[in-house]
Design a protein around this motif. Structure first.
Motif, PDB file in Angstrom:
ATOM      1  N   SER A   7       0.842  -1.186   0.000  1.00  0.00           N
ATOM      2  CA  SER A   7       0.000   0.000   0.000  1.00  0.00           C
ATOM      3  C   SER A   7       0.878   1.237   0.000  1.00  0.00           C
ATOM      4  O   SER A   7       1.851   1.331   0.725  1.00  0.00           O
ATOM      5  CB  SER A   7      -0.921  -0.007   1.221  1.00  0.00           C
ATOM      6  N   GLY A   8       0.535   2.195  -0.877  1.00  0.00           N
ATOM      7  CA  GLY A   8       1.308   3.411  -0.990  1.00  0.00           C
ATOM      8  C   GLY A   8       2.593   3.240  -1.786  1.00  0.00           C
ATOM      9  O   GLY A   8       3.355   4.167  -1.950  1.00  0.00           O
ATOM     10  N   ASN A   9       2.867   2.060  -2.272  1.00  0.00           N
ATOM     11  CA  ASN A   9       4.083   1.775  -3.024  1.00  0.00           C
ATOM     12  C   ASN A   9       3.672   1.174  -4.364  1.00  0.00           C
ATOM     13  O   ASN A   9       2.930   0.210  -4.403  1.00  0.00           O
ATOM     14  CB  ASN A   9       4.939   0.791  -2.218  1.00  0.00           C
ATOM     15  N   THR A  10       4.153   1.734  -5.464  1.00  0.00           N
ATOM     16  CA  THR A  10       3.769   1.234  -6.776  1.00  0.00           C
ATOM     17  C   THR A  10       4.655   0.088  -7.237  1.00  0.00           C
ATOM     18  O   THR A  10       4.421  -0.461  -8.299  1.00  0.00           O
ATOM     19  CB  THR A  10       3.807   2.367  -7.817  1.00  0.00           C
ATOM     20  N   ASN A  11       5.665  -0.260  -6.462  1.00  0.00           N
ATOM     21  CA  ASN A  11       6.524  -1.374  -6.833  1.00  0.00           C
ATOM     22  C   ASN A  11       5.773  -2.694  -6.705  1.00  0.00           C
ATOM     23  O   ASN A  11       4.890  -2.847  -5.874  1.00  0.00           O
ATOM     24  CB  ASN A  11       7.774  -1.419  -5.962  1.00  0.00           C
ATOM     25  N   THR A  12       6.173  -3.645  -7.543  1.00  0.00           N
ATOM     26  CA  THR A  12       5.585  -4.976  -7.535  1.00  0.00           C
ATOM     27  C   THR A  12       6.505  -5.922  -6.778  1.00  0.00           C
ATOM     28  O   THR A  12       7.727  -5.835  -6.918  1.00  0.00           O
ATOM     29  CB  THR A  12       5.401  -5.477  -8.982  1.00  0.00           C
ATOM     30  N   ASN A  13       5.944  -6.805  -5.990  1.00  0.00           N
ATOM     31  CA  ASN A  13       6.726  -7.831  -5.310  1.00  0.00           C
ATOM     32  C   ASN A  13       6.970  -8.977  -6.281  1.00  0.00           C
ATOM     33  O   ASN A  13       6.024  -9.505  -6.866  1.00  0.00           O
ATOM     34  CB  ASN A  13       5.989  -8.356  -4.081  1.00  0.00           C
ATOM     35  N   ILE A  14       8.243  -9.345  -6.475  1.00  0.00           N
ATOM     36  CA  ILE A  14       8.582 -10.476  -7.329  1.00  0.00           C
ATOM     37  C   ILE A  14       9.574 -11.368  -6.604  1.00  0.00           C
ATOM     38  O   ILE A  14      10.276 -10.938  -5.692  1.00  0.00           O
ATOM     39  CB  ILE A  14       9.140 -10.033  -8.702  1.00  0.00           C
ATOM     40  N   THR A  15       9.650 -12.601  -7.058  1.00  0.00           N
ATOM     41  CA  THR A  15      10.602 -13.553  -6.486  1.00  0.00           C
ATOM     42  C   THR A  15      11.960 -13.388  -7.168  1.00  0.00           C
ATOM     43  O   THR A  15      12.075 -12.750  -8.219  1.00  0.00           O
ATOM     44  CB  THR A  15      10.127 -15.000  -6.675  1.00  0.00           C
ATOM     45  N   ALA A  16      12.973 -14.007  -6.586  1.00  0.00           N
ATOM     46  CA  ALA A  16      14.303 -13.971  -7.185  1.00  0.00           C
ATOM     47  C   ALA A  16      14.293 -14.606  -8.570  1.00  0.00           C
ATOM     48  O   ALA A  16      14.918 -14.096  -9.503  1.00  0.00           O
ATOM     49  CB  ALA A  16      15.291 -14.689  -6.274  1.00  0.00           C
TER      50      ALA A  16
END
Length: 101
Positions: A7-16
Motif C-alpha cells: 500500500s502506498g508503493n507502486t513497486n511490484t513484489n517479485i521472487t528472485a
C-alpha cells in the motif's frame, strides 16, 4: 509474476526467479540485432556495505561489447530493481553470496 503491491508503493513484489527471468527477457528485447553473443549476467544476493546493512541484490559485471550491450544491461537492471521489490532467494544468508541461475 506475483502481482502483490505494498500500500502506498507502486513497486511490484517479485521472487528472485522472476527477477532473473525478467532480466533475461527485457535484455533480449533491447539487445542490438548485430550482437549475437551477449546474455544477461547472473544475479546474486550478498552482503551490503556497512555493519547491520543486511543484504543486497547484485549482478555480475557484463562484458564489454562493441554494440553497447553493457550499458543496455545496466539500464534494464536499474529499471528492474527500481520498479520491483525483489524477494530473498530461498537459501539467502547475508554472510554469503547466493547466485541465481
Amino acid at each position: 509474476m506475483s502481482g502483490n503491491s505494498n500500500s502506498g508503493n507502486t513497486n511490484t513484489n517479485i521472487t528472485a526467479a522472476e527477477m532473473r527471468a525478467q532480466l533475461e527477457a527485457e535484455f533480449l528485447k533491447v539487445r542490438p540485432a548485430a550482437c549475437k553473443t551477449c546474455v544477461a549476467p547472473k544475479t546474486f544476493w550478498g552482503p551490503a556495505a556497512g555493519p547491520g546493512s543486511g543484504g543486497y541484490w547484485y549482478m555480475e559485471q557484463a562484458m564489454d561489447c562493441p554494440h553497447g550491450c553493457r550499458q543496455l544491461i545496466a539500464q534494464v537492471w536499474a529499471k528492474l530493481t527500481s520498479n520491483n521489490n525483489v524477494g530473498l532467494p530461498d537459501n539467502a544468508r547475508v554472510s554469503k553470496y547466493t547466485k541465481i541461475d
